[in-house]
Design a protein around this motif. Structure first.
Motif, PDB file in Angstrom:
ATOM      1  N   GLU A  82       0.831  -1.206   0.000  1.00 37.89           N
ATOM      2  CA  GLU A  82       0.000   0.000   0.000  1.00 37.89           C
ATOM      3  C   GLU A  82       0.865   1.256   0.000  1.00 37.89           C
ATOM      4  OE1 GLU A  82      -2.695  -0.228   3.237  1.00 37.89           O
ATOM      5  OE2 GLU A  82      -3.702  -2.038   2.514  1.00 37.89           O
ATOM      6  N   ILE A  83       1.966   1.226   0.759  1.00 38.15           N
ATOM      7  CA  ILE A  83       2.869   2.379   0.784  1.00 38.15           C
ATOM      8  C   ILE A  83       3.501   2.578  -0.582  1.00 38.15           C
ATOM      9  CG2 ILE A  83       5.033   3.247   1.752  1.00 38.15           C
ATOM     10  CD1 ILE A  83       4.300   1.981   4.378  1.00 38.15           C
ATOM     11  N   CYS A  84       3.892   1.493  -1.225  1.00 42.73           N
ATOM     12  CA  CYS A  84       4.495   1.601  -2.570  1.00 42.73           C
ATOM     13  C   CYS A  84       3.497   2.159  -3.571  1.00 42.73           C
ATOM     14  CB  CYS A  84       4.997   0.234  -3.018  1.00 42.73           C
ATOM     15  SG  CYS A  84       6.436  -0.360  -2.084  1.00 42.73           S
ATOM     16  N   ALA A  85       2.228   1.728  -3.483  1.00 47.01           N
ATOM     17  CA  ALA A  85       1.212   2.234  -4.405  1.00 47.01           C
ATOM     18  C   ALA A  85       0.991   3.728  -4.209  1.00 47.01           C
ATOM     19  CB  ALA A  85      -0.094   1.462  -4.200  1.00 47.01           C
ATOM     20  N   PRO A 124       3.109  14.959  -8.082  1.00 44.60           N
ATOM     21  CA  PRO A 124       3.597  15.474  -6.791  1.00 44.60           C
ATOM     22  C   PRO A 124       2.583  16.318  -6.033  1.00 44.60           C
ATOM     23  CG  PRO A 124       5.241  15.778  -8.523  1.00 44.60           C
ATOM     24  CD  PRO A 124       3.980  15.357  -9.196  1.00 44.60           C
ATOM     25  N   GLU A 125       1.499  16.754  -6.691  1.00 42.65           N
ATOM     26  CA  GLU A 125       0.478  17.577  -6.032  1.00 42.65           C
ATOM     27  C   GLU A 125      -0.630  16.741  -5.405  1.00 42.65           C
ATOM     28  OE1 GLU A 125       0.962  20.743  -5.671  1.00 42.65           O
ATOM     29  OE2 GLU A 125       2.807  20.619  -6.866  1.00 42.65           O
ATOM     30  N   THR A 126      -0.489  15.440  -5.432  1.00 37.14           N
ATOM     31  CA  THR A 126      -1.517  14.553  -4.872  1.00 37.14           C
ATOM     32  C   THR A 126      -1.710  14.845  -3.382  1.00 37.14           C
ATOM     33  OG1 THR A 126      -0.905  12.827  -6.433  1.00 37.14           O
ATOM     34  CG2 THR A 126      -2.224  12.164  -4.530  1.00 37.14           C
ATOM     35  N   GLU A 127      -2.983  15.018  -2.955  1.00 39.92           N
ATOM     36  CA  GLU A 127      -3.277  15.310  -1.556  1.00 39.92           C
ATOM     37  C   GLU A 127      -3.384  14.018  -0.740  1.00 39.92           C
ATOM     38  OE1 GLU A 127      -3.285  18.181  -0.207  1.00 39.92           O
ATOM     39  OE2 GLU A 127      -3.028  19.320  -2.070  1.00 39.92           O
ATOM     40  N   THR A 128      -3.369  14.194   0.583  1.00 37.84           N
ATOM     41  CA  THR A 128      -3.414  13.043   1.489  1.00 37.84           C
ATOM     42  C   THR A 128      -4.674  12.216   1.286  1.00 37.84           C
ATOM     43  OG1 THR A 128      -2.105  14.236   3.156  1.00 37.84           O
ATOM     44  CG2 THR A 128      -3.377  12.341   3.917  1.00 37.84           C
ATOM     45  N   GLU A 129      -5.806  12.876   1.054  1.00 35.36           N
ATOM     46  CA  GLU A 129      -7.059  12.147   0.879  1.00 35.36           C
ATOM     47  C   GLU A 129      -6.981  11.191  -0.311  1.00 35.36           C
ATOM     48  OE1 GLU A 129     -11.870  13.045   0.584  1.00 35.36           O
ATOM     49  OE2 GLU A 129     -10.421  14.690   0.725  1.00 35.36           O
ATOM     50  N   ALA A 130      -6.315  11.624  -1.388  1.00 38.76           N
ATOM     51  CA  ALA A 130      -6.155  10.743  -2.551  1.00 38.76           C
ATOM     52  C   ALA A 130      -5.190   9.605  -2.247  1.00 38.76           C
ATOM     53  CB  ALA A 130      -5.662  11.550  -3.752  1.00 38.76           C
ATOM     54  N   LEU A 131      -4.176   9.875  -1.430  1.00 39.92           N
ATOM     55  CA  LEU A 131      -3.218   8.819  -1.071  1.00 39.92           C
ATOM     56  C   LEU A 131      -3.881   7.727  -0.241  1.00 39.92           C
ATOM     57  CD1 LEU A 131      -0.087  10.978  -0.150  1.00 39.92           C
ATOM     58  CD2 LEU A 131      -0.506   9.738  -2.284  1.00 39.92           C
ATOM     59  N   LEU A 132      -4.923   8.114   0.517  1.00 40.18           N
ATOM     60  CA  LEU A 132      -5.600   7.130   1.366  1.00 40.18           C
ATOM     61  C   LEU A 132      -6.439   6.148   0.568  1.00 40.18           C
ATOM     62  CD1 LEU A 132      -6.648   9.275   4.452  1.00 40.18           C
ATOM     63  CD2 LEU A 132      -4.681   7.788   4.157  1.00 40.18           C
ATOM     64  N   GLU A 176      12.424   1.062  -8.662  1.00 38.78           N
ATOM     65  CA  GLU A 176      12.756   0.424  -7.383  1.00 38.78           C
ATOM     66  C   GLU A 176      11.511   0.224  -6.531  1.00 38.78           C
ATOM     67  OE1 GLU A 176      15.639   2.988  -5.706  1.00 38.78           O
ATOM     68  OE2 GLU A 176      17.323   2.218  -6.892  1.00 38.78           O
ATOM     69  N   VAL A 177      10.647   1.261  -6.472  1.00 39.45           N
ATOM     70  CA  VAL A 177       9.428   1.167  -5.670  1.00 39.45           C
ATOM     71  C   VAL A 177       8.491   0.113  -6.252  1.00 39.45           C
ATOM     72  CG1 VAL A 177       7.380   2.421  -4.892  1.00 39.45           C
ATOM     73  CG2 VAL A 177       9.613   3.538  -4.828  1.00 39.45           C
ATOM     74  N   THR A 178       8.407   0.069  -7.573  1.00 42.94           N
ATOM     75  CA  THR A 178       7.557  -0.942  -8.218  1.00 42.94           C
ATOM     76  C   THR A 178       8.039  -2.348  -7.900  1.00 42.94           C
ATOM     77  OG1 THR A 178       7.044   0.600 -10.034  1.00 42.94           O
ATOM     78  CG2 THR A 178       6.652  -1.739 -10.419  1.00 42.94           C
ATOM     79  N   SER A 179       9.330  -2.568  -7.953  1.00 41.37           N
ATOM     80  CA  SER A 179       9.888  -3.888  -7.636  1.00 41.37           C
ATOM     81  C   SER A 179       9.607  -4.276  -6.189  1.00 41.37           C
ATOM     82  CB  SER A 179      11.392  -3.895  -7.896  1.00 41.37           C
ATOM     83  OG  SER A 179      11.672  -3.623  -9.265  1.00 41.37           O
ATOM     84  N   LEU A 180       9.757  -3.299  -5.299  1.00 36.49           N
ATOM     85  CA  LEU A 180       9.474  -3.566  -3.884  1.00 36.49           C
ATOM     86  C   LEU A 180       8.007  -3.922  -3.686  1.00 36.49           C
ATOM     87  CD1 LEU A 180      10.584  -3.565  -0.979  1.00 36.49           C
ATOM     88  CD2 LEU A 180       9.964  -1.149  -0.839  1.00 36.49           C
ATOM     89  N   GLY A 181       7.115  -3.188  -4.379  1.00 36.87           N
ATOM     90  CA  GLY A 181       5.694  -3.474  -4.259  1.00 36.87           C
ATOM     91  C   GLY A 181       5.334  -4.854  -4.785  1.00 36.87           C
ATOM     92  N   GLU A 182       6.042  -5.319  -5.815  1.00 37.82           N
ATOM     93  CA  GLU A 182       5.781  -6.655  -6.364  1.00 37.82           C
ATOM     94  C   GLU A 182       6.218  -7.746  -5.392  1.00 37.82           C
ATOM     95  OE1 GLU A 182       7.797  -6.624 -10.056  1.00 37.82           O
ATOM     96  OE2 GLU A 182       6.276  -5.443 -11.116  1.00 37.82           O
ATOM     97  N   VAL A 183       7.328  -7.499  -4.700  1.00 43.83           N
ATOM     98  CA  VAL A 183       7.811  -8.489  -3.731  1.00 43.83           C
ATOM     99  C   VAL A 183       6.821  -8.635  -2.580  1.00 43.83           C
ATOM    100  CG1 VAL A 183       9.625  -9.014  -2.052  1.00 43.83           C
ATOM    101  CG2 VAL A 183      10.231  -8.128  -4.320  1.00 43.83           C
ATOM    102  N   TYR A 184       6.239  -7.489  -2.122  1.00 46.90           N
ATOM    103  CA  TYR A 184       5.316  -7.496  -0.997  1.00 46.90           C
ATOM    104  C   TYR A 184       3.867  -7.306  -1.445  1.00 46.90           C
ATOM    105  CZ  TYR A 184       9.366  -7.099   2.075  1.00 46.90           C
ATOM    106  OH  TYR A 184      10.542  -7.322   2.752  1.00 46.90           O
ATOM    107  N   ALA A 185       3.531  -7.807  -2.612  1.00 46.61           N
ATOM    108  CA  ALA A 185       2.167  -7.685  -3.118  1.00 46.61           C
ATOM    109  C   ALA A 185       1.188  -8.390  -2.179  1.00 46.61           C
ATOM    110  CB  ALA A 185       2.071  -8.272  -4.524  1.00 46.61           C
ATOM    111  N   GLU A 186      -0.045  -7.872  -2.110  1.00 48.72           N
ATOM    112  CA  GLU A 186      -1.035  -8.433  -1.194  1.00 48.72           C
ATOM    113  C   GLU A 186      -1.440  -9.849  -1.600  1.00 48.72           C
ATOM    114  OE1 GLU A 186      -4.344  -6.007  -0.298  1.00 48.72           O
ATOM    115  OE2 GLU A 186      -3.167  -4.197   0.023  1.00 48.72           O
ATOM    116  N   THR A 187      -1.143 -10.234  -2.827  1.00 51.67           N
ATOM    117  CA  THR A 187      -1.463 -11.596  -3.267  1.00 51.67           C
ATOM    118  C   THR A 187      -0.436 -12.611  -2.806  1.00 51.67           C
ATOM    119  OG1 THR A 187      -0.342 -11.133  -5.369  1.00 51.67           O
ATOM    120  CG2 THR A 187      -2.740 -10.774  -5.278  1.00 51.67           C
TER     121      THR A 187
END
Length: 580
Positions: free
Chosen positions: A15-18, A27-35, A295-306
């Motif tokens: 979730e953090i990687c996503a 870069p202008e994404t607000e916190t509400e969208a990140l949630l 790098e972030v994408t690779s990390l997210g794939e390693v820790y994917a929710e599946t």
């Protein structure tokens, strides 16, 4: 970035990687969208987060807040309609042994009336078994009582008080923390590329020297064999650098093969391509962010929710509305009881509805004063001579063994005040309260409930007066008898309904003092009970009818000498038992 914070619970890496990728793209994404990507903490012990979405959003936007985490449980059906609760996950950082110990302590203190027993059947996995007192208990109600009093519900705090890149401590939002983390990853990518570029340059320098000497290996061998200072001679003859000459002198003889020369030329070509790529990365911000994105994408794939490693352990749910202001009925098994209050102020609750309580044992010199048939889920109202109403919870009264407990342990009844009435609370009923100074009024019983142990002042008393009676105002006529033996009957509507005060004058006449009162319906007629429990009726009661505050007429022949329409205290209980 998470590790820098003072107090941050574990989160799901995928979730953090996503969220980080969304912030890289915009870069202008607000916190509400990140949630939309980060749902909330993901705790290693699992559990259920019941914090409202608005509170979660506020915590991540401000950098401070908390999350209510509850144990995960399920209902397990048993034979004969019985069931039990099985807890399979407990909140983060809660010790199971202390949790079980706390539940046992609350059971001993009778603060968990719906729970019969707790069993720890855990092995490698958590398994706490909670057995209810009765199969009629609602499972949700049982769990709400446990969530309220034990660590089966815990609060995990969030405090993003971190050091910014300038070393200044401040509280950041989720968006700021992710931005700083991503910027840090970009800087790491540049530093890593710079370090790698220096190593590539060094290796290319060595390889260039190798390729130079391969053109004249015989001269290299001669210099090494016959020259006193071969290093200096090599540098001068082939125009090598000191680093290249040193590498040639340290070269093994097997490296002089033709095949080795081909490998060197291949490595040289590869390193030159890598150098070009590294130089482009160091000089381009866009390429740097592409590197971080990869790098972030690779990390997210390693820790994917599946994957088993990245599967979310903590789930989200909504807490039932009953968790807040649930009535006492929700946490108490409904059982019939008889509440008994003695003349000296000792109270207890006997199981079942008992008709004759006069045979009960009391302390020497004491006897029963009031007995109320009710249920454990009821409230009891006690009216005292100080004009106050006190509230007793039927479920909290001591059991029938022994003599009970002083009622002053349950309410703050003054030493100079005594109970004059005890009855089951009925919010639809109206009461008539009066003082021995001949003043009184009607009041809705719903206005009499005291929220504090100190009671609720209802009847204001003049100096020297005491509250005298409190009876249900059910009927359309009221009859008063004074200590001068005069009887007065008038319409109940002449007595006003008030919420508090002194009231109005009830009985008139020189030196008149109220002895007793009763409320009745004109259709039923005026009746009274004697000390033996026999009922008498006054057919021509209308002859005593007048306006409120009149003196009245002498009571009819046969009226009880006690000047009461019904016996009080132990006398009333005895007569009631005989009648039943």
């Amino acid at each position: 970035a998470v590790g820098m914070a003072t107090s941050v619970p574990p989160h799901n890496v995928a979730e953090i990687c996503a969220a980080a990728l969304a912030l890289i793209d915009n870069p202008e994404t607000e916190t509400e969208a990140l949630l939309k990507h980060i749902k909330g903490p993901d705790l290693p012990t699992g559990g259920t987060i019941v914090e409202p979405p608005d509170a979660i959003r506020s915590a991540y936007e401000t950098g401070r807040g908390g999350f209510r985490v509850r144990a995960k449980w399920e209902k397990e059906d048993m034979p004969r309609g019985m069931w039990r609760i099985v807890v399979t996950e407990i909140p983060y950082l809660v010790q199971k042994s202390k949790l079980v110990e706390r539940i046992a302590q609350l059971m001993d203190a009778k603060k968990l009336p719906l729970l019969d027993d707790v069993l720890d059947e855990s092995t490698e996995d958590i398994r706490l078994v909670l057995e209810p007192k009765s199969k009629l208990v609602d499972p949700d109600m049982l769990m709400e009582s446990l969530f309220k009093l034990t660590d089966l519900e815990n609060r995990v705090s969030l405090n993003l008080n971190v050091l910014d890149p300038n070393g200044v401590p401040r509280v950041m939002s989720l968006r700021e923390v992710l931005q700083i983390w991503l910027e840090h990853r970009r800087e790491v990518a540049v530093r890593r590329a710079t370090t790698r570029l220096a190593k590539v340059e060094d290796r290319l320098e060595v390889l260039a020297g190798y390729l130079i000497v391969y053109a004249d290996l015989d001269e290299v061998i001669r210099i090494i064999r016959f020259e006193d200072e071969p290093k200096a001679k090599l540098m001068a003859h082939f125009e090598l650098t000191e680093r290249q000459a040193e590498a040639i002198l340290n070269m093994r003889l097997r490296a002089l093969r033709k095949l080795e020369e081909l490998e060197i030329r291949k490595e040289d070509k590869s390193l030159r391509a890598e150098r070009k790529s590294l130089q482009a990365l160091i000089g381009s911000t866009a390429l740097q962010w592409d590197k971080v994105r990869g790098e972030v994408t690779s990390l997210g794939e390693v820790y994917a929710e599946t994957t088993p490693l990245g599967k979310r352990r903590t789930v989200f749910d909504k807490a039932p509305d009953i968790s807040g202001d649930a009535p006492i009925e929700a946490f108490v098994v409904r059982e019939p009881i008889t509440a008994v209050l003695s003349e000296r102020g000792w109270v207890r609750a006997l199981k079942g509805h008992i008709n004759d309580v006069t045979e009960l044992k009391f302390k020497e010199g004491d006897k029963s004063a009031f007995a109320v048939k009710c249920e454990t889920t009821d409230k009891l109202l006690m009216f005292a001579t100080d004009g106050k109403f006190y509230t007793l919870e039927a479920s909290k009264l001591p059991g029938g063994r022994g003599h009970g407990e002083p009622v002053r342990l349950h309410v703050d009844l003054p030493d100079d005040a005594a109970p004059i009435g005890l009855f089951k609370f009925d919010p639809e009923r109206t009461l008539l309260v009066a003082s021995d100074g001949n003043s009184g009024f009607r009041i809705k019983e719903s206005d009499c409930v005291a929220m504090k142990k100190g009671g609720k002042q209802i009847l204001n008393l003049a100096d020297g007066d005491e509250a005298f009676l409190c009876i249900p105002a059910t009927g359309d006529r009221v009859a008063l008898i004074g200590e001068n033996k005069k009887l007065l009957v008038f319409e109940l509507e002449e007595i006003p309904v008030m919420s508090r005060g002194k009231g109005v004058k009830l009985l008139g006449g020189k030196g008149a003092k109220l002895a007793d009162a009763t409320v009745f319906n004109a259709e039923d007629g005026l009746t009274w009970l004697d000390g033996a429990g026999r009922r008498f009726s006054l057919d021509d009661w209308h002859l005593w009818t007048a306006k409120r505050a009149q003196a009245g007429k002498m009571a009819p022949r046969g009226f009880p000498r006690s000047l009461r329409f019904s016996p009080r205290g132990s006398e009333f209980l005895a007569s009631q038992a005989k009648a039943e």
